[in-house]
Design a protein around this motif. Structure first.
Motif, PDB file in Angstrom:
ATOM      1  N   SER A   1       6.584  14.072   1.381  1.00  0.00           N
ATOM      2  CA  SER A   1       6.055  14.825   0.251  1.00  0.00           C
ATOM      3  C   SER A   1       4.559  15.081   0.410  1.00  0.00           C
ATOM      4  O   SER A   1       4.072  16.183   0.133  1.00  0.00           O
ATOM      5  CB  SER A   1       6.313  14.071  -1.052  1.00  0.00           C
TER       6      SER A   1
ATOM      7  N   VAL B   1       3.585  19.780  -6.016  1.00  0.00           N
ATOM      8  CA  VAL B   1       4.471  18.615  -5.974  1.00  0.00           C
ATOM      9  C   VAL B   1       3.971  17.662  -4.892  1.00  0.00           C
ATOM     10  O   VAL B   1       3.883  18.030  -3.715  1.00  0.00           O
ATOM     11  CB  VAL B   1       5.924  19.034  -5.683  1.00  0.00           C
TER      12      VAL B   1
ATOM     13  N   THR C   1       7.026  15.938  -9.787  1.00  0.00           N
ATOM     14  CA  THR C   1       8.002  17.009  -9.989  1.00  0.00           C
ATOM     15  C   THR C   1       7.292  18.286 -10.423  1.00  0.00           C
ATOM     16  O   THR C   1       6.272  18.236 -11.122  1.00  0.00           O
ATOM     17  CB  THR C   1       9.048  16.642 -11.062  1.00  0.00           C
ATOM     18  N   ALA C   2       7.873  19.422 -10.043  1.00  0.00           N
ATOM     19  CA  ALA C   2       7.291  20.711 -10.404  1.00  0.00           C
ATOM     20  C   ALA C   2       7.328  20.934 -11.905  1.00  0.00           C
ATOM     21  O   ALA C   2       6.395  21.510 -12.489  1.00  0.00           O
ATOM     22  CB  ALA C   2       8.048  21.829  -9.682  1.00  0.00           C
TER      23      ALA C   2
END
Length: 265
Positions: free
Chosen positions: A73, A65, A39-40
């Motif tokens: 991702s 991320v 997660t950022a």
């Protein structure tokens, strides 16, 4: 900084990855460290903490991320790195997880836990490495580090620090600590490293598996639980990994390296 080395560390917001980021950010050599996290917000929290600890550093920390359980991702992270930097000097495959305790608690079935252990520690790492290799080949000194474990050694399946220094009493079910899926996945990771060393040798890519020792991270449930088992502080990992990235273990390419030497297979 145009001459800075661009280093991507997966799972960099905590544990060993976090300590490696700290070691590179505080170094007197120029680094741009891509702080990989699922997660950022977690990546940014880690960056803020490190920048507060080392306010005079001129190196760069960039949040990225990347969830190594998701091909989408991984590809998105690759595209972002390609767009911003055009190359990658080193990939530190640090992201990993241990799910054996979830079998004991009933949170996962045995098959679910084993599949997740291999998906995160081995398959996810393989896909990440495959995806980022084209960017590594654009570097003048490309390096790949796979984070393994002392528990992965086939030569030393008896592991005293993990309290696996004896066979349990006869009978079923067995009781006590067991991290069999994690150990097996990390042993598989060692072979994965050997294959990448073979595949990229003529491309000039230096490849290692790194066994940092039993360190107090959240991998074993909690930092306190790991310390109770005799684990060292995770901070010792930072200088060790930086030394590998800066060439001090170039004579051990293709091996599982420890702080003391080379780990037996």
């Amino acid at each position: 900084m145009a001459d800075s080395k661009i280093i991507l560390i997966t799972g960099a917001n905590t544990g060993i990855g976090f300590e490696v980021v700290k070691a590179l950010y505080s170094a007197d050599k120029p680094y741009t460290v891509l702080v990989g996290s699922r997660t950022a917000s977690k990546a940014q929290d880690a960056i803020s903490a490190i920048q507060t600890e080392f306010p005079s550093s001129t190196n760069q920390l960039v949040p990225l991320v990347v969830d190594i359980e998701s091909d989408e991702s991984i590809q998105k992270a690759h595209d972002e790195v390609a767009s911003k930097f055009g190359k990658l000097d080193a990939l530190v495959n640090n992201a990993g997880a241990q799910f054996d305790r979830d079998i004991t608690s009933g949170a996962l079935t045995e098959r679910e836990a084993w599949n997740k252990a291999w998906n995160v520690n081995t398959a996810g790492t393989q896909v990440t490495t495959t995806t980022f290799t084209p960017l590594l080949l654009k570097s003048g000194d490309p390096r790949i580090l796979f984070v393994t474990s002392g528990a992965s050694s086939l030569n030393n399946t008896v592991h005293r620090k993990l309290r696996m220094d004896h066979s349990p009493d006869a009978g079923w079910p067995k009781t006590g600590i067991s991290v069999t899926s994690y150990r097996s996945a990390k042993t598989g990771l060692n072979m994965l490293m050997r294959e990448w060393d073979r595949l990229l040798k003529n491309d000039g890519v230096k490849v290692w598996a790194v066994s940092p020792g039993l360190l107090a991270t959240g991998l074993g449930g909690s930092v306190q639980a790991m310390k109770a088992m005799g684990a060292e502080d995770a901070s010792v990992a930072g200088p060790f990994f930086r030394a590998i990235l800066e060439g001090e273990r170039d004579g051990d390419v293709g091996r599982v390296v420890t702080r003391a030497g080379v780990q037996e297979w």
